[in-house]
Write a protein that holds these residues in place. Structure first.
Motif, short mmCIF file in Angstrom:
data_model
loop_
_atom_site.label_atom_id
_atom_site.label_comp_id
_atom_site.label_asym_id
_atom_site.label_seq_id
_atom_site.Cartn_x
_atom_site.Cartn_y
_atom_site.Cartn_z
N PRO A 432 27.75 22.64 -32.12
CA PRO A 432 29.18 22.89 -32.29
C PRO A 432 29.98 22.40 -31.09
CG PRO A 432 28.07 24.90 -31.64
CD PRO A 432 27.00 23.85 -31.81
N ILE A 433 31.25 22.11 -31.33
CA ILE A 433 32.15 21.80 -30.23
C ILE A 433 32.32 23.05 -29.37
CG2 ILE A 433 34.21 22.36 -31.60
CD1 ILE A 433 35.65 20.07 -30.15
N HIS A 434 32.40 22.85 -28.05
CA HIS A 434 32.51 23.97 -27.11
C HIS A 434 31.33 24.94 -27.26
CE1 HIS A 434 36.43 22.27 -26.73
NE2 HIS A 434 36.90 22.80 -27.84
N GLY A 440 20.68 27.18 -21.74
CA GLY A 440 20.67 26.15 -20.72
C GLY A 440 22.08 25.69 -20.42
N TYR A 441 22.19 24.84 -19.42
CA TYR A 441 23.52 24.37 -19.00
C TYR A 441 23.53 22.85 -18.98
CZ TYR A 441 27.70 23.37 -16.36
OH TYR A 441 28.92 22.88 -15.98
N GLY A 442 24.64 22.28 -19.45
CA GLY A 442 24.87 20.84 -19.39
C GLY A 442 26.29 20.56 -19.83
N MET A 443 26.65 19.29 -19.86
CA MET A 443 28.00 18.90 -20.28
C MET A 443 28.21 19.26 -21.75
SD MET A 443 28.55 15.24 -18.39
CE MET A 443 26.84 14.72 -18.50
N LYS A 444 29.19 20.09 -22.02
CA LYS A 444 29.43 20.58 -23.38
C LYS A 444 30.29 19.57 -24.14
CE LYS A 444 27.51 24.61 -22.32
NZ LYS A 444 26.24 25.08 -22.86
N THR A 445 29.80 18.39 -24.29
CA THR A 445 30.53 17.30 -24.94
C THR A 445 29.61 16.62 -25.94
OG1 THR A 445 29.85 15.77 -23.19
CG2 THR A 445 31.96 16.89 -22.90
N ARG A 446 30.13 15.58 -26.62
CA ARG A 446 29.35 14.71 -27.50
C ARG A 446 28.67 15.47 -28.64
NH1 ARG A 446 25.38 13.60 -23.32
NH2 ARG A 446 26.24 15.57 -22.59
N SER A 447 29.33 16.51 -29.15
CA SER A 447 28.69 17.35 -30.16
C SER A 447 28.36 16.57 -31.43
CB SER A 447 29.58 18.55 -30.49
OG SER A 447 30.81 18.14 -31.07
N VAL A 448 29.19 15.60 -31.78
CA VAL A 448 28.94 14.83 -32.99
C VAL A 448 27.80 13.84 -32.78
CG1 VAL A 448 29.91 13.12 -34.59
CG2 VAL A 448 31.29 15.08 -33.86
N SER A 449 27.88 13.05 -31.72
CA SER A 449 26.84 12.03 -31.51
C SER A 449 25.51 12.68 -31.17
CB SER A 449 27.27 11.04 -30.43
OG SER A 449 27.65 11.70 -29.24
N ASP A 536 32.30 10.40 -18.28
CA ASP A 536 33.37 10.78 -17.35
C ASP A 536 34.75 10.64 -17.99
OD1 ASP A 536 32.96 8.01 -17.51
OD2 ASP A 536 34.12 7.69 -15.69
N GLY A 537 34.83 10.41 -19.30
CA GLY A 537 36.09 10.02 -19.90
C GLY A 537 36.87 11.13 -20.56
N GLY A 538 36.59 12.39 -20.25
CA GLY A 538 37.38 13.47 -20.82
C GLY A 538 36.63 14.29 -21.85
N GLY A 539 35.37 13.95 -22.11
CA GLY A 539 34.57 14.83 -22.94
C GLY A 539 34.78 14.67 -24.42
N GLY A 540 34.79 13.45 -24.93
CA GLY A 540 34.89 13.25 -26.36
C GLY A 540 33.67 13.80 -27.10
N GLU A 541 33.81 13.99 -28.40
CA GLU A 541 32.71 14.53 -29.20
C GLU A 541 31.80 13.44 -29.77
OE1 GLU A 541 32.07 17.68 -28.88
OE2 GLU A 541 33.87 17.65 -27.62
N THR A 542 32.14 12.19 -29.50
CA THR A 542 31.24 11.07 -29.77
C THR A 542 31.06 10.31 -28.47
OG1 THR A 542 33.15 9.79 -30.51
CG2 THR A 542 31.77 10.81 -32.21
N TYR A 543 29.90 9.73 -28.28
CA TYR A 543 29.63 9.06 -27.01
C TYR A 543 29.71 7.54 -27.17
CZ TYR A 543 27.30 7.61 -22.72
OH TYR A 543 27.02 7.02 -21.51
N GLU A 544 30.64 6.95 -26.43
CA GLU A 544 30.81 5.50 -26.39
C GLU A 544 30.95 4.90 -27.79
OE1 GLU A 544 28.15 3.33 -23.89
OE2 GLU A 544 28.49 4.62 -22.16
N GLY A 545 31.68 5.57 -28.63
CA GLY A 545 31.90 5.06 -29.97
C GLY A 545 32.67 6.08 -30.79
N SER A 546 33.14 5.65 -31.94
CA SER A 546 34.03 6.47 -32.77
C SER A 546 33.27 7.20 -33.87
CB SER A 546 35.08 5.55 -33.41
OG SER A 546 34.44 4.65 -34.32
N CYS A 547 33.95 8.18 -34.48
CA CYS A 547 33.40 8.82 -35.67
C CYS A 547 33.24 7.80 -36.80
CB CYS A 547 34.31 9.96 -36.13
SG CYS A 547 34.26 11.42 -35.08
#
Length: 746
Positions: A432-434, A440-449, A536-547
């Protein structure tokens, strides 16, 4: 440009440029700041303010040849800020680098596995009073990105000129630090003076010195002005200075530059000779991009066996897995084709990293853990090796233990290995997002990818479990492989610049309470906020690419995805839009597979069209001939595989068939010695005939639009009869590549 001897050498010597030059040298016209001995291949962008960007790696202990004004050592260029000289002519070939600087000094480099050998030729140079100037070579204790931390030390033998030392440095895309040692010897000129420099000032009285932190420093050697050609040998080791000297002395005992260069060329030829082609009259530029892509693919990962101070092991150790998120898609499958023995050793090295560090890596460089970009994609590499029956002494039980650890056991900190959010993954069937998973702990981003990558990772584990007879596990992981559906929002539409695209249904982020969040399907594409979805780009939910792009990432079950998106006709229309609208950036590796997804919709001819659209429009023989950074040869392997006419679905025993760009291409398997040949009949070097009309494998009709690895392992001939119009070859349901939902139904 990079120089090496074979797929595995530590030493890769070249000139270094001022600015962003990840391999040291770049054809960007920038000034030269020295010559260094180790580089990584195509490691990605640099951000001054970003702690997660891939900074320039290695380039340690650079040499700088020069004449000091008026023969005055205090006027020498010691520090990197001083060491700038414009370039002149340059060229390179496998095993060799050559450049003449604007001041007339020529630098040539060649290497063995752990040692670099340079030949510096100095033109005549006189002082203002007519005296002959003395050549000087300096050594800097820093690296390309000025990452030195802790202590560094240097020692100079004033009689022999030997300079040895070490430094502690940070890796470029991860955590930790590493120690590197060097041993430098000179031949070709009488030594006038050899000593230490500190903060840009020479001190002829000092022969040994330790430096702390970022303080500048190093050594210099001044030669008698009567000799104009100086040979410099630099041995390297991650173990200690003594081993660096032993490496140099054993690998290059006689300073014979032509002999070392010939040996490097022979080593490269042996690697490249496993592929042979019949060009059929194609443009020479296409041949160049094919072979240069092959060459770049063989540079990394690098064989550091016997150079790993972290643990004792009888297993191989490879470094510069940079990063597996990039390389699993084409590079490792390519190595399985052209260098299976080394690929087997890499797989063993990955398993040994698991044994000693507790997890398979997703990225690793300079003995350090790199950042995890998405899923646990070493799982895909291990599955690919098992499914294709890769030989060598691979402990498959241990390999399976490692991938199950990724799937089931979350680390307290998972940014550098393993997966995060496993509690949510197992209970919600998505990330899920957020996510507030506290295991565990890590960057809470890229939920979709991460969700779609975890699903594919689990599918690959299921294939391994099935092959090993662990049927209960296989059932569990095949079930998890369907978790991509949890993030498919059938009602989500897409508008670009205010214009409705007409397509509905995309992957979208989702809350833990099962309500939908929103990310514009075009976000993180070249059409909208391209740079917003990096680590480092603001925490999008996809990584280096779009939905838009990630909605196509269901390589385990394309049949189900096609049905979900409305069937083959609708799917093809959507895939065409992805490629034609500007949404897709071919400089990121996730784009590769989309070129060939038409095969699953029964239109392999369209995959061939796409391949010829991108080669040579974005992959070509120019300074800008690679659309993105060439992480571990990912771009190079994409070009070479595509031009060979067999692109893999990594982690599965599937190669999509498209006509090679040559009249004929052959591969000799390094394990079996058998040759597999793909031959075009009615070949057209202008590529008007790029569509398969019929195919024959060893003389018998072959209707499938894909082939498995047994063709390459056992050898044979695949003949493709070409025409200028799309045919019905490979279009029937029984001819399509396998999907999870159709297993056993075709």
């Amino acid at each position: 440009m990079f120089i090496g001897t074979k797929n595995g050498g530590m030493a890769k010597a070249s000139a270094d440029c001022v600015g962003e030059a990840h391999g040291g040298f770049a054809t960007d016209g920038s000034d030269i700041s020295g010559f260094s001995h180790m580089h990584d291949s195509g490691t990605g962008g640099v951000s001054i303010i970003c702690p997660f960007s891939k900074t320039i790696s290695l380039g340690n202990f650079p040499l700088f040849p020069q004449y000091c004004p008026e023969n005055n050592l205090t006027h020498c260029k010691f520090t990197k800020s001083q060491r700038r000289v414009p370039r002149g002519e340059y060229n390179a070939s496998p095993g060799y680098f050559d450049i003449t600087l604007a001041d007339g000094i020529r630098g040539e480099a060649t290497v063995t596995e752990h040692t670099a050998l340079y030949r510096f030729t100095f033109p005549p140079n006189a002082t203002s009073d007519g005296q002959t100037n003395s050549p000087v070579i300096t050594i800097d204790l820093n690296d390309l990105a000025n990452t030195r931390v802790g202590n560094a030390a240097v020692s100079v033998d004033s009689k022999t000129g030997r300079v040895s030392g070490n430094g502690t440095f940070r890796p470029s895309f991860g955590t930790g630090r590493y120690d590197l040692h060097f041993c430098t010897d000179f031949k070709g000129g009488k030594i006038n003076e050899a000593a230490i420099w500190d903060r840009g000032i020479p001190d002829s009285r000092v022969r040994d010195k330790a430096f702390g932190g970022h303080l500048g420093g190093g050594a210099y050697v001044q030669f008698d002005p009567s000799r104009k050609e100086i040979l410099v040998r630099v041995g390297l080791s991650f173990m200690n200075t003594s081993q660096a000297c032993q490496n140099a002395e054993s690998e290059i005992p006689s300073f014979d530059f032509p002999a070392v260069k010939r040996s490097a060329e022979v080593a490269w030829a042996k690697k490249l000779d496993v592929i042979s082609v019949v060009p059929g009259g194609i443009d020479n530029n296409l041949k160049i991009i094919f072979w240069s892509g092959f060459y770049r693919t063989m540079i990394s990962p690098q064989d550091y066996t016997n150079e790993n101070p972290l643990w004792n092991s009888t297993e191989p150790y490879f470094d510069s897995f940079y990063c597996i998120w990039d390389s699993f898609r084409s590079q490792h499958p390519f190595l399985t084709l052209v260098d299976p023995i080394e690929q087997s050793r890499m797989v063993r090295a990955l398993i040994d990293i698991y044994v000693h560090e507790g997890k398979l890596p997703d990225c690793r460089m300079s003995l350090c853990k790199g950042l995890t970009q998405g899923g646990s994609n070493a799982d895909v590499v291990l599955a690919d090796a098992m499914i294709k029956n890769l030989g060598g002494s691979i402990d498959w039980d241990l390999a399976y233990e490692a991938v199950v650890s990724d799937a089931e056991e979350e680390l307290s900190s998972w940014d550098h290995s393993g997966r995060g959010g496993l509690q949510s993954w197992k209970t919600l069937n998505f990330i899920p997002i957020h996510d507030n998973d506290t295991d565990g702990y890590g960057m809470k981003t890229r939920s979709v990818s991460r969700t779609v990558e975890f699903a594919y990772n689990d599918f690959c584990i299921a294939l391994m479990a099935e092959k090993m007879g662990r049927l209960d596990d296989a059932t569990k992981y095949f079930s998890r492989a369907g978790n991509w559906r949890s993030l498919y929002n059938a009602d989500q539409n897409s508008s670009i610049n205010g214009i409705d695209t007409g397509f509905v249904g995309f992957l979208q982020p989702r809350q833990k309470d099962l309500t939908w969040a929103f990310q514009d399907p075009a976000n993180c594409s070249p059409l909208l906020n391209m740079d917003s979805c990096y680590l480092d780009g603001g925490g999008g939910e996809t990584y280096e690419g779009s939905c838009w792009m990630y909605t196509f990432f269901v390589p385990q079950d394309m049949a189900s995805l096609i049905a979900t998106l409305g069937g083959p006709v609708s799917f093809i229309s959507r895939l065409d839009f992805l490629h034609q609208s500007g949404l897709l950036y071919m400089g990121d590796e996730q784009a590769f597979l989309t070129v060939f997804l038409y095969h699953y919709a029964g239109r392999p001819a369209l995959s061939s069209q796409r391949a010829h659209a991108y080669i040579p429009s974005q992959f070509n023989n120019t300074d800008n001939g690679i659309p993105g950074n060439d992480d571990s040869g990912a771009m190079g392997s994409f070009v070479t595989l595509t031009m060979m006419g067999v692109f893999p679905n990594p982690g599965q025993d599937v190669y999509f068939i498209t006509p090679p760009f040559f009249e004929e291409v052959s591969v000799v398997n390094g394990e079996t010695g058998k040759k597999a040949t793909i031959r075009n009949v009615n070949f057209d070097p202008e590529y008007k005939r790029i569509y398969v009309q019929e195919a024959r494998r060893d003389g018998k009709p072959w209707t499938k639009n894909w082939i498995d690895h047994s063709f390459f392992k056992d050898g044979g001939v695949l003949e493709l009869v070409l025409g200028d119009k799309e045919s019905d070859w490979g279009t029937k349901d029984a001819d399509l590549p396998p999907s999870m939902s159709t297993r056993g139904k075709r």
